[in-house]
Design a protein around this motif. Structure first.
Motif, short mmCIF file in Angstrom:
data_model
loop_
_atom_site.label_atom_id
_atom_site.label_comp_id
_atom_site.label_asym_id
_atom_site.label_seq_id
_atom_site.Cartn_x
_atom_site.Cartn_y
_atom_site.Cartn_z
N LYS A 73 -6.61 17.03 5.13
CA LYS A 73 -7.15 15.80 4.55
C LYS A 73 -6.09 15.03 3.77
O LYS A 73 -6.07 13.80 3.81
CB LYS A 73 -8.35 16.13 3.66
N LEU A 74 -5.20 15.74 3.09
CA LEU A 74 -4.13 15.07 2.35
C LEU A 74 -3.18 14.37 3.31
O LEU A 74 -2.75 13.23 3.04
CB LEU A 74 -3.36 16.08 1.51
N ARG A 75 -2.87 15.00 4.43
CA ARG A 75 -2.00 14.37 5.42
C ARG A 75 -2.67 13.11 6.00
O ARG A 75 -2.02 12.09 6.18
CB ARG A 75 -1.65 15.35 6.54
N ILE A 76 -3.96 13.21 6.31
CA ILE A 76 -4.69 12.05 6.83
C ILE A 76 -4.67 10.92 5.82
O ILE A 76 -4.38 9.76 6.14
CB ILE A 76 -6.14 12.43 7.21
N TRP A 77 -4.96 11.25 4.54
CA TRP A 77 -4.95 10.23 3.50
C TRP A 77 -3.56 9.61 3.36
O TRP A 77 -3.42 8.39 3.23
CB TRP A 77 -5.37 10.83 2.16
#
Length: 130
Positions: A73-77
């Motif tokens: 999720k951090l990479r997507i954000w």
């Protein structure tokens, strides 16, 4: 013997070697009991250790699943936040907000001037008429 009960006390006389043998047997039995107690503790601690290890492995697995989810999720954000078109759109929106705010201020100032001019005109009209 005892006057009130039917118990009797008997004494056994032993020789010094027999006494040392009896003390050695008593000491040996005490140490065997201690050894057996330590063996039981060892088995119990091994079981407790295994339970704790399994619990740690389970918690570690949960942690890794949650960490992988967070990382994904951090990479997507991060990709979305640093997206070039989003940054460009955000810049345009900021510029539009500033332009609108400046236009709104100019409009408010012009309305204020118009109101002053109308008031001055009305006063001048009343002075000429009156």
């Amino acid at each position: 013997g005892c006057v009130d009960c039917k118990k009797t006390v008997s004494y056994i006389c032993v020789t010094p070697p027999e006494k040392r043998l009896q003390e050695a047997q008593d000491d040996y039995n005490t140490k065997v009991d201690k050894y057996n107690e330590l063996q039981k503790d060892s088995v119990r601690l091994a079981k407790d250790n295994e339970v704790a290890r399994r619990d740690l492995e389970r918690k570690s697995a949960v942690y890794h699943v949650n960490y992988e989810d967070y990382d994904t999720k951090l990479r997507i954000w991060s990709v979305a936040f640093n997206n070039e078109s989003r940054l460009l759109s955000s810049g345009r929106l900021t510029q539009q907000d500033l332009t609108w705010n400046n236009s709104a201020k100019d409009l408010a100032a012009a309305r204020g001037q118009l109101q002053s001019a109308r008031s001055a005109l009305q006063n001048a009209t009343q002075t000429l008429a009156g």
